[in-house]
Structures are given as structure tokens and as C-alpha cells.
Design an enzyme around this catalytic site. Structure first.
Site, PDB file in Angstrom:
ATOM      1  N   GLU A 152       0.825  -1.210   0.000  1.00 33.50           N
ATOM      2  CA  GLU A 152       0.000   0.000   0.000  1.00 33.50           C
ATOM      3  C   GLU A 152       0.861   1.262   0.000  1.00 33.50           C
ATOM      4  O   GLU A 152       0.362   2.345   0.319  1.00 33.50           O
ATOM      5  CB  GLU A 152      -0.958   0.010   1.204  1.00 33.50           C
ATOM      6  N   HIS A 197      -2.607   1.880   8.483  1.00 29.46           N
ATOM      7  CA  HIS A 197      -3.708   1.082   7.927  1.00 29.46           C
ATOM      8  C   HIS A 197      -3.803  -0.220   8.718  1.00 29.46           C
ATOM      9  O   HIS A 197      -2.797  -0.889   8.931  1.00 29.46           O
ATOM     10  CB  HIS A 197      -3.443   0.800   6.449  1.00 29.46           C
ATOM     11  N   HIS A 241      -6.800  -3.618  10.054  1.00 32.35           N
ATOM     12  CA  HIS A 241      -8.017  -4.380   9.751  1.00 32.35           C
ATOM     13  C   HIS A 241      -8.816  -4.663  11.028  1.00 32.35           C
ATOM     14  O   HIS A 241      -9.022  -5.822  11.375  1.00 32.35           O
ATOM     15  CB  HIS A 241      -7.650  -5.725   9.093  1.00 32.35           C
ATOM     16  N   GLU A 262     -16.561  10.016  23.787  1.00 34.51           N
ATOM     17  CA  GLU A 262     -15.212  10.440  23.392  1.00 34.51           C
ATOM     18  C   GLU A 262     -15.094  10.668  21.886  1.00 34.51           C
ATOM     19  O   GLU A 262     -14.225  11.430  21.444  1.00 34.51           O
ATOM     20  CB  GLU A 262     -14.184   9.361  23.777  1.00 34.51           C
ATOM     21  N   HIS A 310     -12.840  -3.896   4.265  1.00 36.97           N
ATOM     22  CA  HIS A 310     -11.387  -4.082   4.277  1.00 36.97           C
ATOM     23  C   HIS A 310     -10.733  -3.567   5.563  1.00 36.97           C
ATOM     24  O   HIS A 310     -10.049  -4.322   6.254  1.00 36.97           O
ATOM     25  CB  HIS A 310     -10.776  -3.403   3.037  1.00 36.97           C
TER      26      HIS A 310
HETATM   27  O1  2HA Z   1      -0.588  -5.295   3.782  1.00 36.07           O
HETATM   28  O2  2HA Z   1      -3.428  -4.760   4.489  1.00 36.07           O
HETATM   29  O3  2HA Z   1      -4.292  -3.665   2.256  1.00 36.07           O
HETATM   30  C1  2HA Z   1      -1.721  -6.014   3.522  1.00 36.07           C
HETATM   31  C2  2HA Z   1      -2.879  -5.108   3.476  1.00 36.07           C
HETATM   32  C3  2HA Z   1      -3.289  -4.618   2.161  1.00 36.07           C
HETATM   33 ZN    ZN Z   2      -5.376  -3.943   4.234  1.00 33.90          ZN
END
Ligand code: 2HA
Ligand code: ZN
Length: 274
Positions: free
Chosen positions: A116, A140, A142, A170, A211
Site C-alpha cells: 500500500e 492502515h 483491519h 469520546e 477491508h
Molecule cells: O498489507 O493490508 O491492504 C496487507 C494489506 C493490504
Molecule cells: Zn489492508
């Protein structure tokens, strides 16, 4: 003395491990990049290796020429960063056209920065401009509950922001500007990078449908805290919806939100209030 004793590297490793401990980084999920301060580059420079080849990114940013970033490796696991940082993270230098990187430290068993990286790079460019150079971190992850929300709410900034603000007192204090939402797109490419960076002009967090979540901030604490607060709000939303079988008896009203904003001195994004 090793590069692993340098404060910024220690803080970066700690954040990777914190994210793993939260359960946000199954397998190679997620990625973290940090735009280094000049003095941090100098602290790390004695440990730099012979630079690798320049690699073109397919995206370009004039305001990031010559910058150095710490990045997780593509395909590497957050879980392993604390055990072997030199094999799972790297420092890259950006060329004087702002369109290519080369590795100057780390990924000693081979590899490249996160898949990414184009998204991170464009987001850094937009956030650097939007915050007068203050924002340095793009993260980023998940987290399960914010992803679950993308199956039950309309994919709009307004719907997500209101649901999260109402989920915990909050939330409006921590992200008064709200969150952006990117519809489902193939990860890793220039299209999702551009769509995310458009939203990052306005927001410091963007949900990726089905995602995960992108957050930005000036330092590791604030950025991790933003991810954590949004995911906590999402968890409460999902718990309340599940326990109430889709019905909420009461919530934080718009008048309540305005009262919080007044007392805490934050400006809520008026687009998201009735
Ligand atoms: O690195 O999270 O979006 C793996 C991911 C891709
Ligand atoms: Zn990801």
C-alpha cells in the site's frame, strides 16, 4: 548502540506490536509508514546500508522529494516486527522527482515496502499540505468491528460519522471532523490510493469498505489513539445493534453533540449534524 536504540525506531516498533496485540493485523494485514524528521534521519544515518535500486511508484508528489519514510515490508507480518525489526521494516529515501523510493536500511532478507506504499505516499502528501507539515504518520489496519459496520450501514461519511459519534462520548472529541468512506475497491493500486487521498484532504481517517481503516496523525500516540477510538466506537455500535436486535432505545442526540463540542472546545463538522 544500534539503530534499534534510536527513539523513533523504538516507538515505531512499539506501535506495530500494539496493533498486533489489538488483533488488527492477522497474517500480513495492515501497514504503517512514518515521515521522518531531519534529526531522526541523522540519528539513523550511521546505520544505513548501501542504498538499493530506485523503484518507481506510479504516483508522484512534489512535496515529498528527498523525504525518508519508515515502512513495514510488503508481505511481512506485524507480529514479527518486534522479534526481528531489521527483517520486517525498512527506511526508504524518496528521489528528487518525488516518484521513486530506494531502501537505505532494513528488510535485510530482501523485500520491499508495503504493497500500500502508493496509498500511504499520496496520503502523506495530502496530509502534509493539509496540516502545514504536522502530520507524519499513516496507519492502515483491519479492525473487525469497523469492517463489520461496512456491511450494515450506507457507505457514506455522514452515516459512519454519525453512528460513531453516537457510539461513545469520546468519539466527537477525538475526531470532530468525522471519517471518510471509500467504497469497495481493489487494494494496492493507484485507484484506491487516489480515492483515499481525495478523502484525506478533508478527513484524518478513511474507512475502506469490507477491508479496514486508514488513519493519519502527527505522531504515533495520536494516530494509534485515533484508530483505537474509532474501532472502540465501532465495537460499541456493533454490540448495541446486536444486543438490541437492530433497535436502539436511545442515543447521543445532536444537541448533546453540540454541548460536547462547546464544553470541549472542538468544532464538529456541521455537514454531519441535523
Ligand atoms: O498489507 O493490508 O491492504 C496487507 C494489506 C493490504
Ligand atoms: Zn489492508
Amino acid at each position: 548502540m544500534s539503530i534499534l536504540d534510536v527513539e523513533v525506531i523504538r516507538s515505531y516498533i512499539r506501535m506495530c506490536d500494539d496493533g498486533w496485540q489489538q488483533g488488527w493485523h492477522e497474517r500480513n494485514g495492515g501497514n504503517l509508514t512514518y515521515r521522518m524528521r531531519p534529526e531522526e534521519v541523522e540519528q539513523c544515518r550511521p546505520f544505513f546500508a548501501t542504498p538499493g535500486q530506485w523503484v518507481n511508484m506510479g504516483v508522484r508528489a512534489d512535496n515529498l522529494t528527498g523525504e525518508y519514510f519508515i515502512s513495514t515490508g510488503s508481505g511481512n507480518f506485524f507480529r514479527n516486527v518486534i522479534l526481528a525489526p531489521q527483517d520486517n521494516i525498512c527506511i526508504v529515501e524518496i528521489n528528487d522527482r518525488g516518484d521513486s523510493w530506494r531502501i537505505v536500511w532494513g528488510l535485510e532478507q530482501g523485500g520491499r515496502p508495503t504493497s500500500e506504499f502508493p496509498s500511504h505516499f499520496l496520503n502523506h502528501s495530502v496530509r502534509k499540505t493539509a496540516t502545514d507539515g504536522k502530520n507524519r504518520v499513516i496507519y492502515h489496519a483491519h479492525p473487525a468491528n469497523i469492517i463489520a459496520m461496512t456491511y450494515i450501514l450506507p457507505l457514506t461519511s455522514r452515516d459512519f460519522t454519525r453512528a460513531l459519534w453516537q457510539s461513545a462520548t469520546e468519539c466527537p472529541i477525538v475526531f470532530p471532523g468525522g471519517v471518510g468512506v471509500v467504497p469497495w475497491m481493489v487494494p494496492g493500486g493507484a485507484d484506491i490510493a487516489l480515492a483515499t487521498s481525495e478523502l484525506m484532504r478533508e478527513f484524518d481517517a478513511a474507512v475502506w469498505a469490507h477491508h479496514g481503516l486508514f488513519c493519519s496523525g502527527p505522531d504515533f500516540d495520536i494516530t494509534f489513539g485515533l484508530m483505537h477510538t474509532i474501532e472502540k466506537g465501532a465495537q460499541i455500535f456493533i454490540l448495541a445493534m446486536a444486543a438490541g436486535q437492530g433497535k436502539l432505545r436511545q442515543t447521543i442526540t445532536d444537541d448533546n453533540l453540540r454541548a460536547i463540542a462547546r464544553d470541549f472546545g472542538v468544532t464538529l463538522n456541521e455537514n454531519f449534524l441535523d
